[in-house]
Enzyme design. Structure first.
Site, PDB file in Angstrom:
ATOM      1  N   GLU A   1       0.813  -1.227   0.000  1.00 54.84           N
ATOM      2  CA  GLU A   1       0.000   0.000   0.000  1.00 54.84           C
ATOM      3  C   GLU A   1       0.846   1.278   0.000  1.00 54.84           C
ATOM      4  O   GLU A   1       0.814   2.058   0.956  1.00 54.84           O
ATOM      5  CB  GLU A   1      -0.975  -0.017   1.175  1.00 54.84           C
TER       6      GLU A   1
ATOM      7  N   GLU B   1      -6.482  -8.263  -0.892  1.00 60.70           N
ATOM      8  CA  GLU B   1      -6.954  -8.366   0.494  1.00 60.70           C
ATOM      9  C   GLU B   1      -8.444  -8.076   0.560  1.00 60.70           C
ATOM     10  O   GLU B   1      -8.974  -7.295  -0.242  1.00 60.70           O
ATOM     11  CB  GLU B   1      -6.254  -7.326   1.387  1.00 60.70           C
TER      12      GLU B   1
HETATM   13  C1  GLA Z   1      -4.444  -2.939   4.734  1.00 59.47           C
HETATM   14  C2  GLA Z   1      -3.048  -3.509   4.857  1.00 59.47           C
HETATM   15  C3  GLA Z   1      -2.977  -4.741   5.692  1.00 59.47           C
HETATM   16  C4  GLA Z   1      -3.885  -4.663   6.882  1.00 59.47           C
HETATM   17  C5  GLA Z   1      -5.282  -4.402   6.418  1.00 59.47           C
HETATM   18  C6  GLA Z   1      -6.304  -4.391   7.532  1.00 59.47           C
HETATM   19  O1  GLA Z   1      -5.079  -3.218   3.586  1.00 59.47           O
HETATM   20  O2  GLA Z   1      -2.454  -3.753   3.612  1.00 59.47           O
HETATM   21  O3  GLA Z   1      -1.638  -4.911   6.089  1.00 59.47           O
HETATM   22  O4  GLA Z   1      -3.457  -3.623   7.701  1.00 59.47           O
HETATM   23  O5  GLA Z   1      -5.326  -3.155   5.793  1.00 59.47           O
HETATM   24  O6  GLA Z   1      -7.591  -4.136   7.045  1.00 59.47           O
END
Ligand code: GLA
Ligand code: ZN
Length: 696
Positions: A153, A308
């Protein structure tokens, strides 16, 4: 296997952090057993594992990771291997303080958190290069590793001296001379003229935050610097012998970077999907999520990965609701329907400590398989396994919505008609949702994307017309396309300088009108769009002066709503050839055009002058789609249900998802077979159905 895919079937998996359990070999074995049970075939490893991989500078310990990868592979579980640059170890920050980010107030941060390093720092880049290369050397040829996941991210900016220098040299490359920069930023205003590039400072609350050209170029620079950092990581992996494709995980509606640039640096787009289900209207959330999926797919016009998602609740929103029964399989399948080749979760095993210990996971602290969440995940796994035929299939969209990050940055940074909120993203969502409600697949593209494959293109609030944009829109309409352009469009050029002359710039003949003024309404105050025959008005730009009938004709055969509300921004336009279809109902501009259409070449250009309610867009786009001869994926969808489809060339796979607790039934079209779901087309609460038919 389709040559676009990285894996022969749909991926089911998630972030896995065995580095938190190295003293518990039994946990790895149990995780593998549970993963197999849930048909999890791939995990993302080592995302934040730097301090375990390199506990002290230059002392590497990759053996544990190698053992984990081997063990997973023996059990048929593949690996997306991450570089650990998303969180740096303590020793690194201590020895090289330049890696710590400096904020816009010029304060250097302390060690802590994650995602907060300077992307310019040579020390950081060097340390990342070393660990990435080590990882590549270790795993490049491991048959388990199918993809590299660069960092995590990416986001944020750094205002340290190194970044200031890099910004100045980026500006020098962009403008060549300080005179050109002064012109582009209009620096004579408030006596801001620069004598030299060395005088330039990034935007700051202590300095400049209203020099629009500076703010815009800073965002461009941050994107360029992040892209450059990604290239460093890619090169390090390559130097270590890695041949697998790379990705980095993008975020929902993230405005800190221009993803249309970042997505070109990676082989496959992936993103993290965390909607706030059950906190309002689920169908609204479903459309907004669909928009994000379509945006991610459209960056590269090929399948993406949902890297994710939460298998139950999250822990970081103000309120973390449990996913209602059926929601995990339904929303997982929504990703697939819109072009994802994966369903991945954060996280496989719930951590015991620190900030994410209460975030949902495949395996929770209880650790057993007899949980509601685990059984939903198993169901999802079953379904995904039965749908591997979809892997690599494409989405065929005849409609597109343009959303452009540079335009958005410029519009939202500008002090203008409505500093209390322009509602740009909502405007994009309205057009998007209306096209989906018309039953169409939709691409979500930036303003530089080619338009040839579309029949309908919506360009809501396209404030900035970059070089080439008016030409592309013009030839799209000339060749028979239908353009829907809205208020607050074509106002500034790529430098954020207002165009001189009539706007929307260079498109007034295509639209048959020009912008005159824009009124900003306070929150809660509305105006109305009314059909001209209901308003008792027949604009002479519309009619042949023959009364009621000409009003009918002016509607161009569109069954428009008699009246609908509009808010926030109301533009006053001067028709110069366009037919007026609806007018404002209230205020001193009652009777002024609110919706117009202009024939141009083989096509037509609509203009929506104000921020109308969803029902208006829903009606307008349904009518436009009908007139364009585009039939809906499925007819007469029940409430709270939406459809999307993928095709492999031979078959089209049509998904319908139902985002409410009630039970509904869809009409199964003739010739379609039900691949997944109830055979009679019944959709229970929070469920989906997949049909297969011959591709047209
Ligand atoms: C983000 C991060 C993860 C985690 C999630 C939790 O997307 O990439 O490492 O922190 O949020 O929702
Ligand atoms: Zn920096």
């Amino acid at each position: 296997m389709n040559n676009q895919t990285i894996f022969p079937s749909l991926i089911h998996g998630g972030d896995y952090n065995p580095d938190q359990w190295l003293d518990r070999p039994d946990i790895l074995e149990e995780d593998i057993r549970m993963m197999k049970k849930a048909k999890i075939n791939c995990v993302s490893l080592a995302i934040f594992a730097w301090s375990t991989l390199e506990p002290e500078e230059g002392k590497f310990n990759l053996q544990w990771l190698h053992d984990v990868v081997d063990r997973l592979y023996e059990n048929g579980i593949y690996v997306i291997m991450a570089t650990p640059s998303g969180a740096r170890p303590r020793w690194l920050a201590q020895k090289y303080p330049e890696v710590l980010r400096v904020n816009a107030r010029r304060e250097r941060m302390l060690f802590g958190e994650r995602h907060n390093h300077c992307y310019t720092s040579p020390a950081y880049r060097e340390k990342v290069r070393i660990i990435d290369r080590k990882l590549a050397e270790e795993f490049a040829s491991h048959p388990a590793v199918i993809l590299w996941h660069i960092s995590n991210e990416f986001g944020g900016d750094c205002h340290c001296p190194l970044c200031q220098e890099a910004f100045r040299s980026w500006l020098k490359d962009r403008y060549g001379s300080i005179d050109k920069l002064n012109h582009a930023w209009w620096t004579a205003f408030w006596s801001h003229t620069y004598n030299d590039f060395s005088q330039i400072e990034s935007p700051s609350p202590l300095g400049d935050s209203s020099l629009h050209g500076l703010s815009l170029d800073w965002m461009r620079f941050v994107t360029a610097q992040t892209a450059d950092f990604i290239r460093v990581e890619k090169q390090a992996l390559k130097d270590g012998g890695a041949l697998q494709p790379v990705t980095t995980n993008l975020m929902r509606d993230f405005t800190g970077l221009d993803y249309s640039v970042i997505s070109k640096e990676i082989d496959i787009v992936s993103w993290d999907n965390y909607p706030f289900w059950h906190t309002g209207s689920d169908i609204e959330i479903a459309y907004e999520t669909a928009l994000q999926h379509d945006l991610m797919r459209s960056y590269r016009q090929k399948p993406f990965l949902m890297m994710e998602s939460s298998p139950s609740s999250m822990n970081w929103p103000p309120l973390s609701r449990l996913r209602r029964p059926g929601t995990v399989p339904l929303t997982s399948m929504q990703a697939i329907a819109h072009g994802s080749d994966s369903v991945q979760y954060f996280q496989i095993r719930q951590s015991r400590g620190s900030s994410e210990k209460f975030h949902g996971a495949v395996i929770d602290h209880y650790g057993g398989e007899d949980t509601r969440v685990f059984s939903e995940i198993c169901r999802t796994g079953e379904d995904l396994a039965s749908l591997s035929v979809l892997t690599g299939s494409r989405v065929d969209a005849k409609a597109a919505v343009i959303t452009d990050m540079e335009s958005r940055w410029a519009m939202e940074a500008a002090a203008g008609p409505r500093n209390m909120g322009l509602h740009y993203y909502e405007a994009v969502q309205k057009s998007y949702r209306a096209l989906r409600e018309a039953g169409l697949n939709v691409d979500v593209i930036d303003s530089s994307a080619p338009l040839d494959s579309y029949k309908i293109v919506a360009a809501p609030m396209l404030y900035m017309y970059k070089e080439g944009v008016p030409d592309r829109l013009r030839s799209f309409v000339r060749q028979g396309g239908i353009l829907i352009q809205t208020y607050w469009s074509g106002i500034v050029d790529e430098s954020d300088l207002c165009f001189e002359g009539a706007t929307p710039h260079d498109l007034t003949d295509v639209l048959g009108l020009r912008f005159e003024e824009i009124d900003a309404l306070p929150d809660g105050v509305t105006n109305r769009f009314v059909r001209i025959k209901d308003a008792g008005i027949c604009s002479d730009t519309v009619s042949d002066n023959s009364g009621e009938n000409s009003c009918e004709n002016a509607e161009g055969g569109l069954a428009l709503p008699e009246s609908c509300a509009c808010e926030y921004l109301c533009e006053l336009v001067k028709p110069e050839g366009a037919k007026v279809l609806m007018v404002y109902g209230d205020d001193f501009y009652a009777g002024h055009p609110a919706l117009t259409v202009n024939r141009f070449g083989e096509g037509a250009a609509y203009y929506v002058a104000a921020d109308a309610e969803q029902a208006f867009y829903t009606c307008l786009y349904r009518e436009i789609a009908r007139k364009a001869g585009l039939s809906p994926l499925l007819e007469d969808l029940p409430d709270n249900t939406c459809a999307a489809s993928r095709t492999d060339g031979q078959y089209e796979y049509v998904f319908a998802g139902h985002y409410a607790p009630d039970c509904v039934q869809i009409k199964v079209p003739q010739g379609a077979e039900i691949l997944c779901g109830n055979k009679d087309g019944i959709l229970d609460g929070y469920s989906y159905i997949i049909l297969r038919r011959i591709s047209s």
